[in-house]
Design a protein around this motif. Structure first.
Motif: not given
Ligand code: 5GP
Ligand code: MN
Length: 350
Positions: A180, A183, A188
């Protein structure tokens, strides 16, 4: 086989039955495994060992040093490094082969054909676009940010969430954190955060894993990054494109190790106004290209159409059998065709 894209949980019941009795298991993943490839493999291996299976993890090649804290890493068999015969025997004699974090058998190099020919039951667990159809069970979800996220979901659906201990949770967390982009990427989802929270509840020390992966650079690697940023980054402003080109000589000069170029492409993408970023690297047998994009510009399509590769919409890769110089020239020519699209995507993403 169910149609591609069939929601994988529909297969859980028959898979649960299949995996109930002890099996000879081989787990493999793509060449030069990254944190998701190795983390999901070792996370799954940790779980299957607890269930009483005989488990071997085979990597087609070596992988970065910053992954060698993962539990079970010392037992990973490196196919390329003098273990070809042993690996072939294990693959031929396996009851089940798990293929993790890759969508085409070409991604495991010469092991691909050995796996294809093995009589073992094959299980594909992956989140890349357009998978090759070779597996008996397909746990395939392009909506998942990481293969590690799918592994977590499968273990949970099998009713074994409590078997996930700290080492398994940390392997899986590493895959999610890196795939990701810590994130930040559009993959995400809310589920990513939910799974992460559950992995934390199961013992994952997220700060420790972050440090082990990102704060573990060699001085050579940092200096190489500085050199690449100062001398090897080219910006095509009108095309909203930035790319690095790295020769075998550059790699040698900085004593480059596996994983040292990982993430470099993100510096190119971080430039203001850039929609497409690439890194073109001269490797021993082939020139490799790694691609990243912002917004809806699909580097999966770009890699498939021009560099015999693929991946995800915002992260993909491919190869070229031209020289480094010729590949750079080809890249520059090809990008010109996308001028309108790249500018359109810029307006939409900003
Ligand atoms: P990376 O640039 O980090 O090597 O790869 C980005 C994404 O594209 C990863 O998900 C990786 O698995 C995929 N990928 C990289 N190279 C290739 C390739 O040559 N073929 C295919 N099908 N996928 C690739
Ligand atoms: Mn992945």
């Amino acid at each position: 086989m169910p149609p591609v894209g069939a929601f994988y949980m529909q297969q859980i019941r028959s898979f649960k039955k299949f995996i109930e009795t002890p099996k000879k298991v081989v787990i493999t993943t793509h060449y030069k495994p990254d944190a998701d490839a190795l983390g999901s493999s070792l996370g799954l291996a940790g779980y299957l060992l607890k269930k009483g299976h005989d488990v071997k993890v085979i990597s087609p090649t070596d992988y970065p040093d910053f992954l060698n804290w993962m539990e079970g890493e010392k037992e990973v068999i490196n196919y390329e490094a003098g273990n070809k015969r042993k690996s072939k025997k294990l693959i031929d004699e396996a009851d089940v082969i798990f293929c993790l974090d890759f969508n085409s058998l070409a991604r495991i190099n010469n092991m691909g054909e050995i796996v294809r020919r093995s009589p073992a039951v094959k299980v594909l667990i992956d989140h890349h676009l357009e998978p090759e159809r070779f597996a008996d069970f397909e746990f395939w979800d392009t909506g998942a940010a990481a293969t590690a996220e799918i592994i977590y979901e499968i273990i949970k659906k099998l009713g074994d969430r409590e078997l996930i201990d700290q080492p398994i949770a940390e392997c899986l967390y590493a895959g999610i954190m890196t795939d990701t982009g810590q994130f930040k990427h559009p993959n995400t989802t809310k589920n990513v955060h939910i799974v992460t929270a559950e992995l934390m509840a199961l013992g994952a020390d997220v700060s420790k894993v972050g440090r082990l992966i990102y704060d573990n650079n060699s001085l050579d690697r940092l200096k190489f990054t500085g050199y690449a940023l100062s001398h090897k980054l080219n910006v095509l402003k009108d095309l909203r494109t930035a790319y690095f080109w790295i020769s075998a000589e550059d790699l040698k000069k900085y004593n480059s190790k596996t994983g040292d170029t990982e993430g470099l492409v993100n510096y190119a993408l971080s430039l203001k106004g850039i929609v497409l970023a690439a890194i073109i690297i001269e490797r021993p047998e082939v020139v490799r290209i790694s691609l990243r994009s912002k917004g809806d510009f699909s580097v999966n399509d770009f890699a498939r159409d021009h560099f015999n590769g693929g991946g995800h919409n915002n992260a993909a890769g491919g190869v070229s059998d031209l020289s480094l110089e010729e590949t750079v020239k080809k890249f520059e020519e090809v990008v010109k065709k996308y001028e309108k699209q790249l500018n359109k995507h810029f307006k939409e993403t900003m």
